[in-house]
Design an enzyme around this catalytic site. Structure first.
Site, PDB file in Angstrom:
ATOM      1  N   ASN A  90      -8.487   4.413  -2.259  1.00 29.15           N
ATOM      2  CA  ASN A  90      -7.859   3.214  -1.718  1.00 29.15           C
ATOM      3  C   ASN A  90      -7.170   2.442  -2.844  1.00 29.15           C
ATOM      4  OD1 ASN A  90      -7.106   1.320   0.161  1.00 29.15           O
ATOM      5  ND2 ASN A  90      -9.151   0.493   0.508  1.00 29.15           N
TER       6      ASN A  90
ATOM      7  N   HIS B 167      -2.292   0.995   7.245  1.00 30.19           N
ATOM      8  CA  HIS B 167      -2.576   1.004   5.811  1.00 30.19           C
ATOM      9  C   HIS B 167      -2.362   2.411   5.268  1.00 30.19           C
ATOM     10  CE1 HIS B 167      -4.296  -0.284   2.069  1.00 30.19           C
ATOM     11  NE2 HIS B 167      -5.420   0.400   2.187  1.00 30.19           N
TER      12      HIS B 167
ATOM     13  N   CYS C  36       0.821  -1.218   0.000  1.00 25.76           N
ATOM     14  CA  CYS C  36       0.000   0.000   0.000  1.00 25.76           C
ATOM     15  C   CYS C  36       0.844   1.252   0.000  1.00 25.76           C
ATOM     16  CB  CYS C  36      -0.949  -0.001   1.194  1.00 25.76           C
ATOM     17  SG  CYS C  36      -0.117  -0.058   2.800  1.00 25.76           S
TER      18      CYS C  36
END
Length: 404
Positions: free
Chosen positions: A244, A226, A90
């Site tokens: 995202n 994250h 991520c």
């Protein structure tokens, strides 16, 4: 009404599949230690030195930080949603998303850049085992190659060995920084409208986030696990719009709303790419009004310069920004003004490379000018200001000749 049992079974199976796939999505933030934070800060500080305030003066503004809503998608400042799969990458997706956003805003180029190149090569991060987006910025800043295109190094959802590449994207890092401490909502908004998408860390290991389909996520603040990007806001909802990296099946086609000061949201970072050379004839804006005169600010990159950006402001109502990236080219950076007296402000932001180390120097010139006919000036760096990396600029008669 009879219910088709096969259809029900198929729907349940698909829902179960997507839920399971969502559970397997990677996260992958590794918070830097105090020493690592100090090293990141040292790299950025040594790079920009005393010129950050001058750098900020020349930043373009792409929206109103006081507006009740803002969405980078509305101004073509955002690339598409991607999917990191099960790899804990991520941090790389967040870094690339911000770079792609900056390139769209500064150079008007929609490019799909390579996350895999960062997963493979950023030594301070651990690939699919996690990392930190500021490490990626630091690595790219010190590496004088273009950011790789996705087609050059495609995403493989796994760790691979780092290999050198000759990029064709023309995308390099000009500068990056992070908002220190616990920034206010206003500070975050200002960074967003000046630099595009912001990399950010948050707490995602909760059902509100994992199963999100709409509304505003307001999970308790907990340790971030994250990385995503902030791409807008809505004061009515008191929420940030995030992009995202779990594909379009998550949230609202890959986007979602996270409440201000919730969900452990922290560590806001921005990045700017270098400005490309003028490549379209229409961008040159040839003089069409005979009552105007042409001022040409010429420059040739010096032996240590790998990039220079020129900011020209005339009488508070004319602002032009030019990029210069190639050696042995005489750049003609032209503005057109009415005949007579004008106030001007000229700022240069130059990236230099010496002994495989990169840093920025800045030039500044303020004054008045009286123009009655077309004129050409060369930009000359003169004395340092207070022993800093900021220099006084002089406008001198153009005597630059190439190839002699």
């Amino acid at each position: 009404m009879r219910i088709n049992k096969y259809l029900v079974f198929t729907i349940i199976t698909l829902c179960s599949f997507f839920a399971k796939a969502q559970e397997n999505k990677g996260r992958g933030i590794q918070l830097p230690t105090d020493n690592e934070f100090k090293e990141i800060f040292k790299i950025q500080s040594n790079y920009v030195q005393g010129g950050q305030k001058i750098y900020n003066l020349t930043s373009s503004v792409y929206g109103d930080a006081n507006a009740p809503t803002f969405d980078l998608r509305d101004i073509n400042g955002l690339t598409s949603v991607k999917d990191q799969g099960s790899c804990g990458s991520c941090w790389a997706f967040s870094a690339v998303a911000t770079i792609e956003s900056s390139n769209l805003l500064i150079n008007k180029k929609y490019l799909d850049l390579s996350e895999q190149s960062l997963v493979n090569c950023v030594a301070d991060s651990q690939g699919c085992e996690g990392g930190w987006y500021d490490h990626a910025y630091s690595w790219l800043l010190l590496n004088n190659k273009d950011v790789a295109l996705e087609d050059e190094i495609p995403y493989k959802n796994s760790d691979l060995s780092c290999s050198l590449y000759e990029g064709n994207s023309n995308v390099k890092i000009a500068n990056y920084n992070f908002l220190i401490g616990n920034p206010s909502i206003e500070e975050i908004k200002n960074a967003l409208v000046r630099h595009g998408a912001l990399a950010v860390a948050l707490y995602s290991n909760n059902t509100q986030f994992s199963n999100y389909k709409g509304g505003v996520i307001k999970a308790l603040n907990s340790a971030p696990d994250h990385a995503v990007t902030i791409v807008g806001w809505d004061d009515t909802q008191e929420a940030w719009l995030i992009k995202n990296s779990w594909g379009t099946a998550w949230g609202i086609n890959g986007f979602g709303w996270v409440g201000y000061n919730t969900t452990g949201i922290t560590a806001f970072s921005w990045v700017d790419v270098t400005r490309n050379d003028v490549i379209e004839e229409s961008e040159l804006e040839p003089k069409s009004d005979l009552d105007l005169v042409e001022i040409d600010f010429v420059h040739v990159l010096g032996s240590l310069q790998v990039h220079q950006e020129l900011y020209v402001k005339i009488d508070d109502d004319l602002v032009k920004i030019f990029g210069m990236n190639k050696k042995e080219i005489k750049y003609h950076n032209k503005v057109y003004v009415s005949k007579g007296k004008h106030e001007f402000e000229i700022i240069t932001k130059s990236i230099i490379k010496k002994d495989n180390k990169k840093s920025m120097i800045f030039g500044i010139s303020l004054g008045k000018i009286n123009v009655t006919e077309d004129v050409s000036y060369k930009l000359v760096y003169k004395s340092r200001v207070n022993e800093s990396n900021v220099f006084k600029l002089s406008l001198e008669a153009d005597d630059i000749k190439i190839g002699e």
